[in-house]
Design a protein around this motif. Structure first.
Motif, PDB file in Angstrom:
ATOM      1  N   GLY A 405       0.709  -1.214   0.033  1.00 15.32           N
ATOM      2  CA  GLY A 405       0.141   0.149   0.072  1.00 15.32           C
ATOM      3  C   GLY A 405       0.739   1.215  -0.039  1.00 15.32           C
ATOM      4  O   GLY A 405       2.234   1.156   0.417  1.00 15.32           O
ATOM      5  N   MET A 406       0.162   2.449  -0.424  1.00 19.90           N
ATOM      6  CA  MET A 406       0.835   3.743  -0.212  1.00 19.90           C
ATOM      7  C   MET A 406      -0.011   4.807   0.010  1.00 19.90           C
ATOM      8  O   MET A 406      -1.610   4.583  -0.258  1.00 19.90           O
ATOM      9  N   THR A 534      -2.441  -0.921  -2.752  1.00 23.18           N
ATOM     10  CA  THR A 534      -3.686  -0.266  -2.416  1.00 23.18           C
ATOM     11  C   THR A 534      -3.299   1.350  -2.301  1.00 23.18           C
ATOM     12  O   THR A 534      -2.011   1.648  -2.013  1.00 23.18           O
ATOM     13  N   ILE A 535      -4.080   2.363  -2.717  1.00 26.76           N
ATOM     14  CA  ILE A 535      -3.932   3.733  -2.523  1.00 26.76           C
ATOM     15  C   ILE A 535      -4.883   4.251  -1.756  1.00 26.76           C
ATOM     16  O   ILE A 535      -5.969   3.806  -1.607  1.00 26.76           O
ATOM     17  N   LYS A 557      -3.190  -0.221   8.368  1.00 25.39           N
ATOM     18  CA  LYS A 557      -1.764  -0.792   8.075  1.00 25.39           C
ATOM     19  C   LYS A 557      -1.414  -2.097   8.669  1.00 25.39           C
ATOM     20  O   LYS A 557      -0.652  -3.024   8.098  1.00 25.39           O
ATOM     21  N   ARG A 558      -2.385  -2.794   9.455  1.00 31.81           N
ATOM     22  CA  ARG A 558      -2.305  -4.004  10.076  1.00 31.81           C
ATOM     23  C   ARG A 558      -2.418  -4.919   8.978  1.00 31.81           C
ATOM     24  O   ARG A 558      -1.942  -6.105   8.970  1.00 31.81           O
ATOM     25  N   THR A 563       4.973  -4.296   1.564  1.00 31.78           N
ATOM     26  CA  THR A 563       5.395  -2.817   1.918  1.00 31.78           C
ATOM     27  C   THR A 563       4.268  -1.684   2.008  1.00 31.78           C
ATOM     28  O   THR A 563       3.116  -1.785   1.320  1.00 31.78           O
ATOM     29  N   TYR A 564       4.459  -0.829   2.889  1.00 30.79           N
ATOM     30  CA  TYR A 564       3.473   0.125   3.248  1.00 30.79           C
ATOM     31  C   TYR A 564       4.423   1.576   3.049  1.00 30.79           C
ATOM     32  O   TYR A 564       5.307   1.773   4.023  1.00 30.79           O
ATOM     33  N   LEU A 565       3.872   2.332   2.177  1.00 34.38           N
ATOM     34  CA  LEU A 565       4.807   3.484   1.996  1.00 34.38           C
ATOM     35  C   LEU A 565       3.989   4.867   1.948  1.00 34.38           C
ATOM     36  O   LEU A 565       2.726   4.811   1.668  1.00 34.38           O
TER      37      LEU A 565
END
Length: 716
Positions: A405-406, A534-535, A557-558, A563-565
Motif C-alpha cells: 500500500g501507499m 492499495t492507494i 496498516k495491520r 510494503t507500506y509507503l
C-alpha cells in the motif's frame, strides 16, 4: 469595438503587447504542436527578457507564441470552452446561468470578463483571460465534461501554457485557421478577486457540466438517508433550516432573492467582509457554494444533511448519520457487515505457493492448523523478496502475492507510481488490473500509461490489462469473480477511501475495516498471487498525520503484509516540471525493501513531465551526507541555479541566498542552509571568509547536477 490585432500586425508586435501586459511570453514549438519551444520549467518562475523574446522571434524559426499562465504572468488564468461545446450552445447556457445569479453580480462579472481579453482558438473554442488580484492562480482545472467524460471546459493556471493570438493553426487544426482576438487584447485582461474567480469556475460547471452523478457519493448518501424512508438525514432535513445550519458556523445572511419562483438566500462565508459566497433555496432547496475557501465542495448542490456532514463530520456521511441518531433524529441501524457474497468467488481456490511453503506441495494435514512439514527438510526458507517496481539500483518496492500500500496527500503521484508499476509489469509480459473507484477514468488511466511508455497493444488488449469501474457492491462481486479466473500479476486498488463505503464499512471502525479488507484484499494476494497495491489518503489532523497509516482505522496498516509507503511531495509534480516524491517506509513485513533503503527512505520517485509526449520516471536512492543524513539534493540544485542566473561577477552573501530562495521556493531556511553546507563540502561552491563589516560571500564553482534521468525503457 476596438480591433486590437489589426491586419498586418507581426508576431513580434503581438508578443510585445502580451509582454507589456505582464505575461511570460515564449514561442510555440517548431513542430507546430501546442507546446512551448523548449523545456519551460525555468520560465514558470522567471520571465525571459524582452531581448530574449526578440531574439527568438526574429530568428525565423517560430511561427507562433504562447504565454505561461500562473504566478509568472501575474496570477494569470485562462478560461476555455472547447469548440464542440460552443457549437452545442455552451455560451447561451453560460449566460442563462449567470442571469440566474445576477443578484450576486454573476452576470455583470461574466460580461466584464468576456469584454476584456477574449479570443477564438484555432479549434474554434473560446479563450478568456483573467488575472487574480488577491490570491494565487489555481492549477489547471477541468470544469465541465459531457456524459462520455469528454472535456467541455477547463482552465490553464499555475503550471499551464496557452497558445495566443495571432498564432496560426497547430497540428490537428483546420488548415488556414488561427488564434484571434474577439474583444480587446492582453492590455485589457480583466482583474478579478479570488472569490470572483471561484464564482466564474462554478458558473462554468453549473452551466455546462453533464457528467454522470458520482455513483459512490450518491450511494453513500442514499444508504444513510433513505432507509425505510425515515432515516436520520430525512428527519434532520425536515426539522432544520439553513439558518440553523450555517449561522452557528459563522456564515452571514446577506439578502433574499428569488429564482424560478422559489426564494433564494444569499450567504457570505466566515472571515469575509463583503460579497456573496453561497446560496440556499431554489427549486430543490440546495446549498450552492461559490468559494473554494470553505469546507464545502464547490461543484455540486448540497442537501441539508450533506451540509451538516461537511461542517460537522468532515464529509463522513456514516459518522454524521450515527451522530444524528444520538441526537434523536433516527433509529440505530440494524444488522452487521456481511461480505459473504464477495469472498464466495474465491471459495474453491487454493492459496498460491510462496517461499513459506516447500517447493513440492505437502500432503494436507488438516484444516485447523498450518502445515510446517517443510522444516523437516532441514533447510531454512529464503527471505521473501520484493519483485515489482524496480528502482535504479535493481531492487524492487512491492511484493508479489502480498498486500502492499501507499498513502499521502493529493498531488503526491500515488496513482502515477501505481501505473509505473503496471508499465514495468506489462513490459515484463505480466498482466495487470486497475480497480478505479476514485474516478480517474479509464481514458485518463490509458493516457497516463502511454505517457509512461507502456505498449498500446497491451493497454488495449483485455488479455493483458483491464480497468474496472464498479458503481456498487454487485460490480465488486463481478470484479472479484473475474479476478479469481483471470489471476492478474498486479492489482491496483484506487482507493481504499472509496472502497470501504461501497462495502458498508465505517472508515474509523477497525473491526469493520478488517472484515472488509480480508474479504477482498487477502484473496487477491494470497489465493490469486497478485501483487496488490492499495492507494489511500493522508489524514488532515496533525496528530493523525504522524501515525504512520492512512486516514481511518489502524486496521489499514495491520492488513499490509508487504510494503507500506507514505508519499510526500518534495518537488510537486506538474506539467512542464520535474517532480520528486519521497517514499518513506511505514511497514515492511519481510524487511527486504528496508535492507536497501537510506534510513526509512525507500527512494525518491522522479516524474519528469517536461516533454508533453512522454513522462520519464525512475526511483532514485537519495544520497547521504557525511553525517549520514539525506542530502537535500533538490534544494542544492535550486541554490546553484540561483547562482548561475546571477551576474557572473556577483558573489552574494549566504543570508541573501537564504532570503531570496525562501521567498521564491517551497524550501525552509534550515533546508537551504544545509544545502549550502553540502555544496561547499562537495566543492560545488566556495564560501569566502567574512571580513570586518562585510559578510562572507558565496562563489559558484560549478552547477550541482543530480544524477540524470534514465529512460524508463532502460529499467524494464
Amino acid at each position: 469595438m476596438e480591433q486590437p490585432n489589426p491586419a498586418g500586425e507581426s508576431l513580434l508586435e503581438a508578443a510585445r503587447r502580451w509582454y507589456d501586459a505582464g505575461c511570460c511570453v515564449v514561442p510555440s514549438h517548431q513542430d507546430r504542436s501546442k507546446r512551448p519551444h523548449t523545456s519551460w520549467g525555468k520560465y514558470q518562475t522567471e520571465r525571459p527578457s524582452w531581448l530574449q523574446v526578440q531574439e527568438w522571434l526574429t530568428s525565423g524559426d517560430y511561427d507562433g507564441i504562447g504565454v505561461i499562465t500562473g504566478r509568472v504572468s501575474g496570477s494569470l488564468e485562462l478560461l476555455e470552452i472547447e469548440g464542440h461545446a460552443l457549437a452545442d450552445g455552451a455560451m447561451d447556457k453560460l449566460m442563462a446561468t449567470a442571469r440566474q445569479y445576477a443578484d450576486v453580480g454573476a452576470e455583470d462579472l461574466l460580461r466584464r470578463v468576456l469584454a476584456g481579453c477574449t479570443g477564438r482558438s484555432a479549434g474554434q473554442g473560446m479563450h478568456t483571460y483573467i488575472r487574480v488580484t488577491d490570491e494565487p492562480a489555481l492549477p489547471n482545472t477541468r470544469l465541465a465534461y459531457d456524459q462520455t467524460k469528454k472535456i467541455l471546459a477547463e482552465t490553464r493556471g499555475e503550471g499551464g501554457f496557452a497558445i495566443v493570438a495571432p498564432t496560426p493553426a497547430r497540428t490537428g487544426h483546420e488548415p488556414g485557421s488561427k488564434y484571434e482576438f474577439l474583444t480587446r487584447g492582453p492590455e485589457a485582461i480583466a482583474e478579478v478577486t479570488g472569490e470572483e474567480r471561484d464564482l466564474l469556475h462554478l458558473l462554468f460547471t453549473m452551466a455546462l457540466d453533464d457528467r454522470p452523478a458520482d455513483p459512490i457519493a450518491t450511494a453513500i448518501e442514499r444508504q444513510v438517508t433513505e432507509r425505510d424512508g425515515d432515516a436520520p438525514g430525512d428527519r434532520y432535513t425536515a426539522a432544520t433550516s439553513w439558518t440553523d445550519i450555517l449561522e452557528p458556523a459563522g456564515w452571514v445572511r446577506v439578502f433574499t432573492g428569488e429564482r424560478d419562483g422559489n426564494p433564494v438566500i444569499y450567504w457570505r462565508r466566515p472571515g469575509k467582509s463583503d460579497g456573496v459566497s453561497a446560496t440556499t433555496g431554489g427549486p430543490k432547496d440546495h446549498l450552492y457554494v461559490f468559494s473554494s475557501s470553505t469546507v464545502f465542495p464547490t461543484e455540486q448542490p448540497l442537501t441539508k444533511f450533506a451540509a451538516y456532514t461537511y461542517l460537522r463530520h468532515g464529509g463522513d456521511f456514516r459518522a454524521a448519520a450515527k451522530a444524528l441518531v444520538g441526537d434523536g433524529f433516527g433509529d440505530p441501524p440494524a444488522g452487521t457487515l456481511d461480505l459473504a457474497d464477495l469472498s464466495e468467488a474465491f471459495r474453491d481456490l487454493e492459496s498460491t505457493p510462496t517461499p513459506e511453503n516447500t517447493p513440492e506441495a505437502p500432503q494436507a494435514l488438516g484444516d485447523t492448523f498450518a502445515d510446517l512439514s517443510w522444516v523437516l527438510t532441514g533447510e531454512r526458507r529464503p527471505p521473501e523478496q520484493p519483485t515489482h517496481m524496480q528502482t535504479e539500483n535493481g531492487h524492487a518496492l512491492f511484493y508479489a502475492g502480498r498486500i502492499n500500500g501507499m498513502f499521502g496527500d493529493p498531488e503526491t503521484a500515488k496513482s502515477w507510481l501505481a501505473m509505473s508499476t503496471i508499465t514495468q509489469a506489462l513490459h515484463a509480459g505480466q498482466t495487470a488490473a486497475y480497480l478505479d473507484i476514485d474516478h480517474n477514468g479509464s481514458e485518463e488511466i490509458a493516457e497516463r500509461l502511454m505517457l509512461l511508455g507502456a505498449d498500446p497493444t497491451k493497454i488495449g488488449n483485455p488479455a493483458h490489462f483491464r480497468v474496472y469501474e464498479p458503481e456498487d457492491r454487485a460490480g465488486l462481486v463481478a470484479f472479484l469473480t473475474e479476478m479469481a479466473k483471470w489471476r492478474p500479476g498486479v492489482t491496483v486498488i484506487d482507493s481504499l477511501g472509496e472502497l470501504m463505503p461501497m462495502l458498508g464499512a465505517k472508515s474509523v471502525d477497525n473491526d469493520e475495516l478488517t472484515t472488509a479488507m480480508r474479504a477482498i484484499l487477502k484473496p487477491l494476494a494470497h489465493k490469486i498471487g497478485s501483487c496488490v497495491i492499495t492507494i489511500d489518503h493522508l489524514p488532515k489532523g496533525q496528530d493523525s498525520r504522524s501515525s504512520g497509516y492512512a486516514i481511518g482505522g489502524i486496521a489499514k496498516k495491520r492488513i499490509i503484509d508487504g510494503t507500506y509507503l507514505s508519499c510526500e511531495a518534495i518537488d510537486p509534480p506538474a506539467p512542464g516540471h520535474i517532480g520528486k516524491i519521497r517514499l518513506t517506509i511505514e511497514k515492511d513485513r519481510h524487511g527486504q525493501v528496508r535492507a536497501h533503503a537510506t534510513g526509512r527512505i525507500a527512494g525518491d520517485y522522479i516524474i519528469d513531465s517536461t516533454d508533453p509526449n512522454f513522462t520519464n520516471t525512475r526511483i532514485e536512492h537519495p544520497a547521504a551526507g557525511a553525517d549520514g543524513k539525506i542530502k537535500p539534493t533538490s534544494a542544492m540544485k535550486s541554490v546553484t541555479s540561483y547562482l548561475v542566473n546571477l551576474d557572473q561577477w556577483t558573489a552574494p552573501s549566504r543570508n541573501s541566498i537564504l532570503t531570496a530562495l525562501a521567498e521564491t521556493t517551497s524550501y525552509k531556511r534550515h533546508t537551504l542552509d544545509r544545502a549550502i553546507d553540502e555544496l561547499a563540502t562537495d566543492k560545488y561552491i566556495a564560501i569566502e571568509p567574512s571580513t570586518p563589516g562585510k559578510p562572507s560571500a558565496v562563489r559558484l564553482i560549478k552547477p550541482y547536477q543530480d544524477q540524470g534521468l534514465t529512460d524508463v525503457t532502460n529499467i524494464l
